[in-house]
Design a protein around this motif. Structure first.
Motif, short mmCIF file in Angstrom:
data_model
loop_
_atom_site.label_atom_id
_atom_site.label_comp_id
_atom_site.label_asym_id
_atom_site.label_seq_id
_atom_site.Cartn_x
_atom_site.Cartn_y
_atom_site.Cartn_z
N PRO A 121 23.34 -89.31 66.98
CA PRO A 121 22.92 -88.96 65.61
C PRO A 121 21.85 -87.88 65.55
O PRO A 121 21.89 -87.00 64.68
N ALA A 122 20.89 -87.91 66.48
CA ALA A 122 19.78 -86.95 66.42
C ALA A 122 20.27 -85.51 66.56
O ALA A 122 19.65 -84.57 66.04
N GLU A 123 21.39 -85.34 67.23
CA GLU A 123 21.93 -83.99 67.44
C GLU A 123 22.28 -83.33 66.08
O GLU A 123 21.98 -82.16 65.85
N GLU A 124 22.90 -84.14 65.19
CA GLU A 124 23.26 -83.59 63.88
C GLU A 124 22.03 -83.52 62.97
O GLU A 124 21.86 -82.57 62.22
N ARG A 125 21.19 -84.53 63.05
CA ARG A 125 19.99 -84.55 62.20
C ARG A 125 19.10 -83.34 62.47
O ARG A 125 18.51 -82.77 61.54
N GLY A 130 16.16 -76.86 65.92
CA GLY A 130 15.86 -76.90 67.36
C GLY A 130 17.10 -77.20 68.18
O GLY A 130 17.17 -76.88 69.35
N VAL A 131 18.12 -77.84 67.55
CA VAL A 131 19.37 -78.12 68.26
C VAL A 131 20.35 -76.99 67.98
O VAL A 131 20.56 -76.62 66.82
N SER A 132 20.93 -76.46 69.05
CA SER A 132 21.88 -75.35 68.89
C SER A 132 22.95 -75.43 69.97
O SER A 132 22.75 -76.07 71.00
N ASN A 133 24.09 -74.78 69.72
CA ASN A 133 25.12 -74.66 70.76
C ASN A 133 25.25 -73.22 71.22
O ASN A 133 26.16 -72.90 71.98
N PRO A 146 8.93 -74.70 75.51
CA PRO A 146 9.92 -75.24 76.46
C PRO A 146 11.27 -75.49 75.79
O PRO A 146 11.33 -75.86 74.62
N ILE A 147 12.33 -75.30 76.58
CA ILE A 147 13.70 -75.46 76.09
C ILE A 147 14.47 -76.33 77.08
O ILE A 147 14.25 -76.23 78.30
N VAL A 148 15.38 -77.16 76.56
CA VAL A 148 16.26 -77.97 77.43
C VAL A 148 17.71 -77.53 77.22
O VAL A 148 18.15 -77.34 76.08
N VAL A 149 18.43 -77.37 78.34
CA VAL A 149 19.86 -77.07 78.30
C VAL A 149 20.57 -78.22 79.02
O VAL A 149 20.16 -78.60 80.12
N ALA A 150 21.62 -78.77 78.42
CA ALA A 150 22.40 -79.83 79.08
C ALA A 150 23.73 -79.27 79.56
O ALA A 150 24.39 -78.53 78.82
N GLY A 151 24.12 -79.64 80.79
CA GLY A 151 25.40 -79.20 81.34
C GLY A 151 25.23 -78.58 82.71
O GLY A 151 24.12 -78.20 83.09
N ARG A 231 11.02 -77.61 72.35
CA ARG A 231 11.27 -77.25 70.94
C ARG A 231 12.74 -76.90 70.71
O ARG A 231 13.20 -76.87 69.58
N GLY A 232 13.44 -76.59 71.82
CA GLY A 232 14.85 -76.21 71.67
C GLY A 232 15.74 -77.04 72.55
O GLY A 232 15.36 -77.38 73.68
N PHE A 233 16.92 -77.41 72.04
CA PHE A 233 17.90 -78.13 72.86
C PHE A 233 19.27 -77.48 72.69
O PHE A 233 19.77 -77.33 71.57
N PHE A 234 19.85 -77.08 73.81
CA PHE A 234 21.16 -76.42 73.81
C PHE A 234 22.15 -77.26 74.60
O PHE A 234 21.91 -77.55 75.78
N CYS A 235 23.24 -77.67 73.95
CA CYS A 235 24.27 -78.45 74.64
C CYS A 235 25.33 -77.47 75.14
O CYS A 235 25.93 -76.75 74.36
N ALA A 236 25.53 -77.43 76.46
CA ALA A 236 26.51 -76.50 77.05
C ALA A 236 27.56 -77.30 77.82
O ALA A 236 27.70 -77.18 79.04
#
Ligand code: NAP
Length: 308
Positions: A121-125, A130-133, A146-151, A231-236
Motif C-alpha cells: 500500500p505505501a508504494e501507491e500512497r 518519493g516513489v517512482s518507477n 539518499p535513494i533506494v533502488v530495488a532489483g 527520500r527516493g525509492f525506485f522499483c526496478a
C-alpha cells in the motif's frame, strides 16, 4: 479499395505502424486508451532516439509521431477497449467501454508494457512523493539525499548508477546474492563509491507520512529488519507486457509476451499482428518498438494485398 486497420496502443510501435498503414491508403484507427503515448510519456528527455542530437522530450516525441500519423489520415480513439475477439475467416471485433462495436480486417497489437510494482500500500500512497518507477524522469528531484533502488537486473544497475549523479548515496536492495544484470553493469555498480549493496534483502515497507522517509528491508536469511533512511525509492523489477486482453486468445511466451512468427509480426491468427514491447522481453527501446511497428504495418499491408 480501403481496408480497416485497428492498432491497439499509442506508443512508438503503434504510431509507427499507423504512419505506414495510413500512408499506404488504409483506413487506420489507433486505439490510444485514456492515457495515450505509452511509457515514453513517463520519460524526460529521450537522448537515444536517432535524429535528435540534442535529445527530445518523450511527450514531444510521441505527439510528433501522432501528428505524423494523423497527417496521413489516422484516426485516434480514446475510449478504452472492453473486449476484442478474433476471427479466422472475417473481421475482428473490438468492443469499446461505451458499448460501441467496431469490425476490422487487420489488427496490430502494440499495447506495450508496464513497470512491475512492489505491491504494497505505501508504494501507491507515496507515489509521486518519493516513489517512482523512472529514474530518468524523476532522478533530479533527489539532489543530495539518499535513494533506494530495488532489483538486481540491468535496469536496477543502470538506474542506480544514473541516480548517483543526484543522490548523496544510492542503496540497491536485491533479494538474491547474485545479480541477473550483465557483468559490465555489475562491475560498474560495484566500483561506484556512492552505491551500497544490500543483498539477500527484500523491501517490506516504505515509511513516511507525506513523503518517503525510509525503506524497511528484511534480510531473507537472518530475518534482521533495518530501515534505510532515504527520500527516493525506485522499483526496478522489470516490466509486464500489457497482454491480459489477448490471454487465452493468442499464444503468449513465458514472459507474457505475444508470440510472433520468424522474427516478423504475424501471430497464429491471420490478419492479427503484434509489435513493440508487448512482444519483446529484451530490448524494450523506443527505436526497436518503432522498428517492429514498421514491420507489423508492412506485414499487414502485404497480408491485405494477398487476401484480396
Ligand atoms: P529483469 O532483468 O527482469 O530484472 C528484474 C529484477 O528485479 C531481477 O533482479 C529480479 O530478481 C527483481 N525482482 C523482480 N520481481 C521482484 C520481486 N517481486 N521482489 C524482489 N525482486 C524482484 O528486468 P530489467 O532489469 O528491467 O531488464 C529487462 C530486460 O531489459 C533485460 O533483458 C535486460 O537485459 C534489458 N535491459 C538492458 C539494459 C542495457 O543493456 N543497458 C538496460 C535495461 C534493461 P531476480 O534476479 O531474483 O529474479
Amino acid at each position: 479499395m480501403k481496408h480497416d486497420v485497428a492498432i491497439l496502443g499509442s506508443g512508438p510501435a503503434g504510431f509507427t505502424a499507423a504512419i505506414y498503414t495510413s500512408r499506404a491508403g488504409l483506413k487506420t484507427t489507433v486505439f490510444a486508451g485514456r492515457v495515450p503515448g505509452g511509457l515514453l510519456t513517463w520519460t524526460g528527455v529521450v537522448e537515444n532516439f536517432p535524429g535528435f542530437p540534442d535529445g527530445i522530450e518523450g511527450t514531444d516525441l510521441m505527439m510528433s509521431m501522432q501528428s505524423q500519423a494523423e497527417n496521413f489520415g489516422t484516426e485516434v480513439e480514446y475510449d478504452e477497449i472492453k473486449d476484442i475477439s478474433f476471427s479466422t475467416d472475417g473481421k475482428h471485433k473490438i468492443v469499446l467501454s461505451s458499448g460501441v462495436e467496431q469490425y476490422f480486417d487487420v489488427v496490430i497489437l502494440a499495447m506495450g508494457s508496464e513497470p512491475k510494482k512492489l505491491g504494497i500500500p505505501a508504494e501507491e500512497r507515496l507515489r509521486g512523493r518519493g516513489v517512482s518507477n523512472c529514474a530518468t524522469c524523476d532522478g533530479s528531484f533527489f539532489k543530495d539525499v539518499p535513494i533506494v533502488v530495488a532489483g538486481g537486473g540491468d535496469s536496477a544497475m543502470e538506474e542506480a548508477n544514473y541516480l548517483t549523479r543526484f543522490g548523496s548515496e544510492v542503496h540497491i536492495v536485491h533479494r538474491r546474492n547474485e545479480f541477473r544484470a550483465s557483468e559490465h553493469l555489475v562491475t560498474r555498480t560495484k566500483n561506484n563509491p556512492k552505491i551500497k549493496l544490500h543483498l539477500e534483502c527484500v523491501v517490506r515497507d516504505i515509511i513516511g507520512a507525506d513523503h518517503v522517509e525510509g525503506v524497511v528491508i528484511e534480510h531473507t536469511q537472518t530475518k534482521v529488519v533495518e530501515t534505510i533512511p532515504c527520500r527516493g525509492f525506485f522499483c526496478a523489477f522489470g516490466h509486464t507486457p500489457k497482454t491480459d486482453m489477448v490471454k487465452g486468445k493468442l499464444p503468449l511466451d513465458e514472459f507474457g509476451c505475444i508470440v510472433t512468427r520468424c522474427h516478423g509480426s504475424e501471430t497464429d491468427i491471420p490478419g492479427v499482428f503484434a509489435a513493440g514491447d508487448c512482444t519483446d522481453p529484451t530490448y524494450r527501446q523506443a527505436v526497436t518498438a518503432a522498428g517492429s511497428g514498421c514491420k507489423a504495418a508492412m506485414d499487414a499491408i502485404r497480408y491485405l494485398e494477398n487476401v484480396n
